[in-house]
Design a protein around this motif. Structure first.
Motif, PDB file in Angstrom:
ATOM      1  N   SER A  95       0.860  -1.127   0.126  1.00 49.61           N
ATOM      2  CA  SER A  95       0.050   0.026   0.166  1.00 49.61           C
ATOM      3  C   SER A  95       1.017   1.124   0.060  1.00 49.61           C
ATOM      4  CB  SER A  95      -0.944  -0.007   1.092  1.00 49.61           C
ATOM      5  OG  SER A  95      -0.122  -0.267   2.285  1.00 49.61           O
ATOM      6  N   GLY A  96       2.344   1.125  -0.033  1.00 50.27           N
ATOM      7  CA  GLY A  96       3.011   2.354  -0.145  1.00 50.27           C
ATOM      8  C   GLY A  96       4.392   2.136  -1.109  1.00 50.27           C
ATOM      9  N   PRO A  97       5.189   2.948  -1.314  1.00 45.01           N
ATOM     10  CA  PRO A  97       6.161   2.737  -1.954  1.00 45.01           C
ATOM     11  C   PRO A  97       7.038   1.371  -1.867  1.00 45.01           C
ATOM     12  CG  PRO A  97       6.252   5.223  -1.121  1.00 45.01           C
ATOM     13  CD  PRO A  97       5.057   4.143  -0.365  1.00 45.01           C
ATOM     14  N   ARG A  98       7.702   1.167  -2.929  1.00 41.33           N
ATOM     15  CA  ARG A  98       8.652  -0.164  -2.565  1.00 41.33           C
ATOM     16  C   ARG A  98       9.799   0.164  -1.425  1.00 41.33           C
ATOM     17  NH1 ARG A  98       8.590  -4.201  -6.738  1.00 41.33           N
ATOM     18  NH2 ARG A  98       7.225  -3.443  -8.610  1.00 41.33           N
ATOM     19  N   GLY A  99       9.674  -0.908  -0.667  1.00 41.76           N
ATOM     20  CA  GLY A  99      10.891  -0.601   0.354  1.00 41.76           C
ATOM     21  C   GLY A  99      10.224  -0.004   1.636  1.00 41.76           C
ATOM     22  N   SER A 100       9.042   0.652   1.732  1.00 44.35           N
ATOM     23  CA  SER A 100       8.476   1.471   2.735  1.00 44.35           C
ATOM     24  C   SER A 100       7.901   0.462   3.746  1.00 44.35           C
ATOM     25  CB  SER A 100       7.502   2.260   2.218  1.00 44.35           C
ATOM     26  OG  SER A 100       6.399   1.544   1.660  1.00 44.35           O
ATOM     27  N   GLY A 101       7.607  -0.941   3.505  1.00 40.05           N
ATOM     28  CA  GLY A 101       7.205  -1.871   4.289  1.00 40.05           C
ATOM     29  C   GLY A 101       5.551  -1.346   4.791  1.00 40.05           C
ATOM     30  N   GLN A 102       5.047  -0.699   3.695  1.00 45.94           N
ATOM     31  CA  GLN A 102       3.712  -0.738   3.971  1.00 45.94           C
ATOM     32  C   GLN A 102       2.798  -1.787   3.268  1.00 45.94           C
ATOM     33  OE1 GLN A 102       2.687   3.500   3.607  1.00 45.94           O
ATOM     34  NE2 GLN A 102       4.768   4.058   3.615  1.00 45.94           N
ATOM     35  N   PHE A 103       2.050  -2.463   4.010  1.00 45.43           N
ATOM     36  CA  PHE A 103       1.079  -3.532   3.390  1.00 45.43           C
ATOM     37  C   PHE A 103      -0.356  -3.436   4.085  1.00 45.43           C
ATOM     38  CE2 PHE A 103       5.415  -4.872   2.965  1.00 45.43           C
ATOM     39  CZ  PHE A 103       5.517  -5.411   1.609  1.00 45.43           C
ATOM     40  N   THR A 104      -1.147  -3.976   3.297  1.00 41.67           N
ATOM     41  CA  THR A 104      -2.688  -4.014   3.714  1.00 41.67           C
ATOM     42  C   THR A 104      -3.054  -5.458   3.617  1.00 41.67           C
ATOM     43  OG1 THR A 104      -3.232  -1.591   2.843  1.00 41.67           O
ATOM     44  CG2 THR A 104      -5.039  -3.108   3.373  1.00 41.67           C
ATOM     45  N   ALA A 105      -3.611  -5.892   4.603  1.00 40.50           N
ATOM     46  CA  ALA A 105      -4.200  -7.551   4.749  1.00 40.50           C
ATOM     47  C   ALA A 105      -5.265  -7.681   3.652  1.00 40.50           C
ATOM     48  CB  ALA A 105      -4.493  -7.581   6.308  1.00 40.50           C
ATOM     49  N   ALA A 106      -5.208  -8.601   3.040  1.00 37.12           N
ATOM     50  CA  ALA A 106      -6.165  -8.894   2.207  1.00 37.12           C
ATOM     51  C   ALA A 106      -6.920 -10.482   2.325  1.00 37.12           C
ATOM     52  CB  ALA A 106      -5.806  -8.658   0.564  1.00 37.12           C
ATOM     53  N   THR A 107      -7.960 -10.688   1.510  1.00 37.35           N
ATOM     54  CA  THR A 107      -8.454 -11.923   1.729  1.00 37.35           C
ATOM     55  C   THR A 107      -7.946 -12.835   0.292  1.00 37.35           C
ATOM     56  OG1 THR A 107     -10.431 -11.701   0.145  1.00 37.35           O
ATOM     57  CG2 THR A 107     -10.428 -11.306   2.523  1.00 37.35           C
ATOM     58  N   TRP A 108      -7.752 -14.134   0.304  1.00 39.39           N
ATOM     59  CA  TRP A 108      -7.411 -14.597  -1.077  1.00 39.39           C
ATOM     60  C   TRP A 108      -8.101 -14.308  -2.060  1.00 39.39           C
ATOM     61  CZ3 TRP A 108      -2.849 -16.725  -1.174  1.00 39.39           C
ATOM     62  CH2 TRP A 108      -2.351 -17.174  -0.090  1.00 39.39           C
ATOM     63  N   ALA A 109      -9.569 -14.307  -2.160  1.00 46.28           N
ATOM     64  CA  ALA A 109     -10.438 -13.863  -3.120  1.00 46.28           C
ATOM     65  C   ALA A 109     -10.107 -12.384  -3.721  1.00 46.28           C
ATOM     66  CB  ALA A 109     -11.599 -13.665  -2.771  1.00 46.28           C
ATOM     67  N   GLU A 110      -9.558 -11.605  -2.907  1.00 46.46           N
ATOM     68  CA  GLU A 110      -8.984 -10.109  -3.299  1.00 46.46           C
ATOM     69  C   GLU A 110      -7.711 -10.252  -4.162  1.00 46.46           C
ATOM     70  OE1 GLU A 110     -10.840  -7.105   0.128  1.00 46.46           O
ATOM     71  OE2 GLU A 110      -9.015  -8.453   0.449  1.00 46.46           O
TER      72      GLU A 110
END
Length: 275
Positions: A95-110
């Protein structure tokens, strides 16, 4: 209380040992190691209330004899990885720039929908050759590693590339030379007169081979190791050929020529078993 085997569990339940409980809290289950390793160890996994508390070698009569009563430290401490607080339990979308470590949890369907949409749009814009399926499932099994994923990308018309850099060359060579012939029984090593360990480090990736190497050398077998590195196995070898990286083929051709000149090639075996 540690219980080993379903029969003991059933007898204890029948005797009322677990009166008032809805399930056996602690038991030892036998299984096989799923890691991508040639040892295929038999495991005894202690489970307490559905949680792994210990993993060790299965020493029962039905265990794989090659396990030899011990397992590697990687698997012995596997529960630490299973329950590590850093373990990723859901798919994550950056969810952010590469290397920023920003991620958003998602479902397998998503994530499946996202991946399918990206592959579809890329093929539509640049053709199927623009999608390179680099696949390696390691311990994923036959269906996922050799059937479902390759079949999907073949249907899409994407390039077929080697699915791993781990052992592609040796696998291709084996298939082209020996076809579907099975490999040697590792227990035959103990009765060998000469053992060649070429480009392998059993201390790190084939630990159950070490006792067999030790037994063979105690009987008088000679051990040759071909490896640029001075591994622990190379250090105990009768001959360590520390060739330069990338020169294996030169040594292999030279050795083959010498064997042929001296009439030492098993021509009958090759005629009967090679492709």
């Amino acid at each position: 209380m540690i219980i080993s085997g379903n029969t003991v569990v059933e007898e204890s339940l029948a005797a009322g040992v677990y009166a008032g409980q809805t399930a056996v809290m602690r038991q030892v289950l036998t299984t096989a190691c799923p890691l991508d390793c040639p040892d295929t160890c038999s495991l005894a996994v202690t489970v307490d209330d559905g949680r792994i508390v210990a993993i060790d070698a299965d020493t029962s009569e039905s265990a794989n004899p090659f396990t030899q009563g011990f397992i590697c430290q990687k698997v012995k401490h596997h529960a630490k990885r299973v329950y590590a607080p850093e373990r990723v339990l859901t798919p994550l979308i950056r969810s952010g720039p590469r290397g920023s470590g920003q991620f958003t949890a998602a479902t397998w369907a998503e994530v499946n929908s996202l991946i399918a949409a990206k592959i579809t749009s890329t093929i539509a814009e640049s053709g199927p050759n623009s999608v390179i399926p680099y696949l390696y499932t390691s311990s994923g099994g036959v269906l996922s590693g050799s059937a479902l994923a390759p079949a999907l990308f073949e249907r899409l018309g994407c390039p077929d590339v080697q699915h791993t850099i781990c052992a592609s060359t040796v696998s291709a060579a084996w298939d082209q030379v020996f076809g579907s012939m099975l490999g040697a029984d590792p227990f035959d090593l103990e009765h060998s007169e000469l053992i060649v360990v070429w480009g392998a480090n059993p201390m790190a990736s084939n630990t159950h081979l070490l006792p067999l190497l030790t037994a063979a050398t105690k009987r008088g077998a000679k051990l040759i190791v071909v490896d640029p590195r001075r591994t622990a196995v190379a250090a105990r070898a009768d001959l360590h050929l520390a060739i330069r990286p990338g020169t294996d083929v030169v040594l292999a051709y030279a050795t083959t020529r010498l064997l042929n000149e001296r009439g030492l090639i098993a021509t009958e075996f090759l005629a009967a078993n090679t492709v």
